[in-house]
Design an enzyme around this catalytic site. Structure first.
Site, PDB file in Angstrom:
ATOM      1  N   CYS A 134       0.709  -1.327  -0.064  1.00 30.79           N
ATOM      2  CA  CYS A 134      -0.057  -0.026  -0.057  1.00 30.79           C
ATOM      3  C   CYS A 134       0.917   1.333   0.018  1.00 30.79           C
ATOM      4  O   CYS A 134       1.559   1.684   1.040  1.00 30.79           O
ATOM      5  CB  CYS A 134      -0.926  -0.047   1.297  1.00 30.79           C
ATOM      6  SG  CYS A 134      -2.000   1.350   1.355  1.00 30.79           S
ATOM      7  N   CYS A 177      -0.516   4.157   2.469  1.00 33.72           N
ATOM      8  CA  CYS A 177      -0.098   3.613   3.481  1.00 33.72           C
ATOM      9  C   CYS A 177       1.027   4.152   3.836  1.00 33.72           C
ATOM     10  O   CYS A 177       1.337   4.682   5.129  1.00 33.72           O
ATOM     11  CB  CYS A 177      -0.577   2.559   3.990  1.00 33.72           C
ATOM     12  SG  CYS A 177      -2.213   1.866   3.487  1.00 33.72           S
ATOM     13  N   ASP A 178       2.222   3.710   3.349  1.00 32.57           N
ATOM     14  CA  ASP A 178       3.429   3.663   3.603  1.00 32.57           C
ATOM     15  C   ASP A 178       4.501   4.349   2.823  1.00 32.57           C
ATOM     16  O   ASP A 178       5.759   4.624   3.195  1.00 32.57           O
ATOM     17  CB  ASP A 178       3.932   2.057   3.461  1.00 32.57           C
ATOM     18  CG  ASP A 178       3.208   1.179   4.411  1.00 32.57           C
ATOM     19  OD1 ASP A 178       2.893   1.910   5.524  1.00 32.57           O
ATOM     20  OD2 ASP A 178       2.912   0.254   4.234  1.00 32.57           O
TER      21      ASP A 178
END
Length: 315
Positions: free
Chosen positions: A132, A135-136
């Site tokens: 992701c 997300c990261d």
């Protein structure tokens, strides 16, 4: 007989459990083999509102579970093998538990990111390997990263990562990309993106603490080399966890459950879907939690006897 059973304990399922437990609906929550969902594979979560300094993924999910338990939700571990939703009450067959009957059902079984299934991958998730970018990506500011994939999602994530990384290298096992022309053009016009096409990933290399490289094989020559990198993002798609529901609920060609727009109603009255199992676009913890709230409210109204419009004929 249960009033409501929730399948899954990611952000969607746990949010639904919190809302229903507070409404004295005494929900039964069935945990699968990965309690907490995909967030348990994430290290620090910095984009979930309310945590100014971030929070570890497993800790966030544990807090949500404790909150649901405090209001009266019950948790049991099991694997749902069949769901009879053609008759009421609904009957669930669950390995480790047996048969469970319920007035209503909330499906929040999520979606699982497809992995390459190569050495060094699973053990380094959260240590430089991610599925992701949204997300990261922030954690790779001014670093060199690799995206594995050739579809629209890979191109989109590659472009997104250029906001943070110093260089983004796209690795794809074919010479041609599957992505749409407009997405390919955007990636090819991005100065930070480099290419390693016709290369098959064979191993993710760690320095003992974190990812250090990706070993690839040239499909024409068979030559192997290690591409240096600080992080690897696998972007080859997701599989919704709906195998046990095929032929029982309406879903799209990829297996994502279809819901009435603006609600969590499936085509079966009393069965609701929330989280990534019905969302292949956003796939964020906060959006999953939002639909979990919606599912809880929809289920509560159903249990209390409010009529749900039959929208299935429009699918």
């Amino acid at each position: 007989m249960e009033k409501v059973v929730i399948l899954g304990t990611g952000p969607a399922g746990l949010t639904a459990a919190i809302y229903l437990a507070r409404a004295n609906m005494e929900p039964l929550v069935i945990e699968g083999p990965e309690p907490g969902g995909q967030l348990t594979l994430t290290t620090e979560v910095e984009n979930f509102p309310g945590f100014s300094d971030g929070i570890m993924g497993p800790e966030l999910m544990d807090n949500m579970r404790k909150q649901a338990e405090r209001f009266g939700a019950t948790f049991k571990r099991g694997w749902v093998t069949d769901a009879a939703v053609d008759e009421r009450p609904f009957t669930l067959s669950i390995d480790g538990i047996g048969e469970v009957t319920t007035q209503s059902l909330i499906i929040s079984t999520g979606a699982s990111a497809k992995l390459l299934e190569i050495p060094g991958e699973k053990e380094n998730i959260g240590k430089g390997v991610s599925t992701c970018a949204t997300c990261d990506g922030f954690f790779f500011r001014d670093k060199k990263v690799i995206i594995v994939g050739g579809g629209d999602s890979a191109m989109e994530e590659a472009n997104f990562l250029t906001k943070f990384a110093s260089e983004v290298q796209i690795v794809h096992r074919r010479n041609e990309l599957r992505a749409s022309k407009i997405m390919q053009d955007r990636a090819k016009n991005n100065e930070k993106i480099t290419w390693a096409l016709n290369q098959t990933p064979v191993e993710m290399v760690s320095d003992g603490m974190k990812i250090a490289g990706l070993k690839v094989k040239d499909n024409d020559t068979g030559k192997e080399e290690i591409l240096d990198t600080d992080g690897i993002f696998v972007a080859i798609g997701h599989n919704p966890n709906t195998e046990f529901l095929k032929g029982k609920l309406n879903m799209d060609e990829k297996g994502y459950l279809l819901v009435e727009p603006g609600t969590t109603n499936t085509n079966i009255q009393g069965v609701f879907a929330c989280g990534d199992v019905q969302d292949q676009k956003y796939r964020q913890a906060i959006t999953a939690a939002g639909t979990g709230c919606m599912a809880a409210m929809d289920a509560e109204k159903y249990i209390e006897g409010e009529t749900i419009m039959d929208w299935s004929q429009s699918l």
